[in-house]
Design an enzyme around this catalytic site. Sequence first.
Site, short mmCIF file in Angstrom:
data_model
loop_
_atom_site.label_atom_id
_atom_site.label_comp_id
_atom_site.label_asym_id
_atom_site.label_seq_id
_atom_site.Cartn_x
_atom_site.Cartn_y
_atom_site.Cartn_z
N GLU A 64 30.51 47.93 33.88
CA GLU A 64 31.72 47.31 34.46
C GLU A 64 32.52 46.60 33.36
O GLU A 64 31.97 46.25 32.31
CB GLU A 64 31.29 46.26 35.50
CG GLU A 64 31.59 46.62 36.93
CD GLU A 64 33.06 46.61 37.29
OE1 GLU A 64 33.92 46.98 36.48
OE2 GLU A 64 33.35 46.21 38.43
N ASP A 65 33.78 46.35 33.65
CA ASP A 65 34.61 45.59 32.72
C ASP A 65 34.35 44.10 32.83
O ASP A 65 34.13 43.41 31.85
CB ASP A 65 36.10 45.90 32.93
CG ASP A 65 36.54 45.77 34.39
OD1 ASP A 65 35.70 45.46 35.27
OD2 ASP A 65 37.74 45.97 34.66
N ASP A 74 33.65 39.03 38.28
CA ASP A 74 34.51 37.90 38.63
C ASP A 74 33.86 37.21 39.84
O ASP A 74 32.94 36.41 39.68
CB ASP A 74 35.90 38.48 38.92
CG ASP A 74 36.97 37.45 39.20
OD1 ASP A 74 36.72 36.26 39.01
OD2 ASP A 74 38.06 37.83 39.62
N PHE A 77 43.29 35.12 33.91
CA PHE A 77 43.52 36.53 34.17
C PHE A 77 43.62 37.27 32.84
O PHE A 77 44.54 37.03 32.06
CB PHE A 77 44.78 36.75 35.02
CG PHE A 77 44.86 38.16 35.49
CD1 PHE A 77 44.04 38.62 36.50
CD2 PHE A 77 45.73 39.05 34.89
CE1 PHE A 77 44.07 39.95 36.91
CE2 PHE A 77 45.77 40.39 35.29
CZ PHE A 77 44.95 40.83 36.30
N ARG A 84 46.08 48.67 29.79
CA ARG A 84 44.67 49.06 29.63
C ARG A 84 44.41 49.58 28.22
O ARG A 84 43.30 49.57 27.73
CB ARG A 84 44.28 50.16 30.62
CG ARG A 84 44.32 49.73 32.08
CD ARG A 84 43.65 50.80 32.93
NE ARG A 84 44.01 50.70 34.34
CZ ARG A 84 43.37 49.92 35.21
NH1 ARG A 84 42.38 49.16 34.82
NH2 ARG A 84 43.74 49.89 36.47
P1 5GP Z 1 34.88 41.04 41.43
O1 5GP Z 1 34.50 41.99 42.51
O2 5GP Z 1 33.69 40.60 40.59
O3 5GP Z 1 35.65 39.85 41.95
O4 5GP Z 1 35.94 41.72 40.50
C1 5GP Z 1 35.69 42.88 39.82
C2 5GP Z 1 36.96 43.61 39.48
O5 5GP Z 1 38.13 42.79 39.57
C3 5GP Z 1 36.89 44.00 38.03
O6 5GP Z 1 36.23 45.23 37.89
C4 5GP Z 1 38.34 44.08 37.63
O7 5GP Z 1 38.86 45.35 37.94
C5 5GP Z 1 39.03 43.05 38.49
N1 5GP Z 1 39.22 41.78 37.73
C6 5GP Z 1 38.52 40.63 37.84
N2 5GP Z 1 38.97 39.70 36.98
C7 5GP Z 1 39.99 40.28 36.29
C8 5GP Z 1 40.85 39.84 35.24
O8 5GP Z 1 40.79 38.70 34.72
N3 5GP Z 1 41.78 40.73 34.80
C9 5GP Z 1 41.91 41.98 35.32
N4 5GP Z 1 42.84 42.77 34.81
N5 5GP Z 1 41.11 42.44 36.31
C10 5GP Z 1 40.16 41.60 36.78
#
Ligand code: 5GP
Length: 179
Positions: free
Chosen positions: A98-99, A102, A152, A165
């Site tokens: 994963e990237d 969050d 963000f 990206r």
């Molecule tokens: P989660 O399910 O953990 O809340 O979020 C996961 C997804 O939210 C990540 O795979 C990503 O695509 C997006 N995301 C969360 N934080 C960020 C951020 O700071 N910047 C961007 N561009 N995407 C985010």
Amino acid sequence: MNINNLKILFTEEQLQERIKKLAEEMNKFYNGEEVYAVCVLKGAVMFATDLVKHLDMPLKMEFIRLSSYNGNTSTSGKVNAVDISLPDLNGKNVLIIEDIVDTGLTAKFLLDFMNCNFHTKSTKFCSLLDKKIARVTEVEPDYYGFEVDDKFLIGYGLDYDGYYRNLRYIGYAEKSALE
Ligand code: 5GP
């Protein structure tokens, strides 16, 4: 949002150096065993392709596509499986890539999905970034590159409204620049 408003958080060199270290840890753990690397599109595409170049074991790459973000910068709180077709992973070593973690909802969704559908040999979750402060679930990645603040982030796979990206670094914009 203008690219000139981005403040650099991790340079290309910092990212690549850390990724090599993560790969070294993984090479030790897997010790030559076959791995199925599951890249979560679209955000993890840059990280996954750079990481696997440093992995030494026999490896297959799979791609799944999820989405949880509403438009620009806020999570919907709900994970959508856009395309989650995977081969038979029973008995396999699965490495989810994963990237960023969050809220942790995406990670939880994926780990539950794996548990419900497969008896893997091992399932490890790797995220380049870990925004621990934003977590609403108890999920923790097995491997992560950097812990980050609740900003963000943009670049190196992470988008702003679909753009940026392709940046080789990761930056952030102040809230005012995102409005
Ligand atoms: P989660 O399910 O953990 O809340 O979020 C996961 C997804 O939210 C990540 O795979 C990503 O695509 C997006 N995301 C969360 N934080 C960020 C951020 O700071 N910047 C961007 N561009 N995407 C985010």
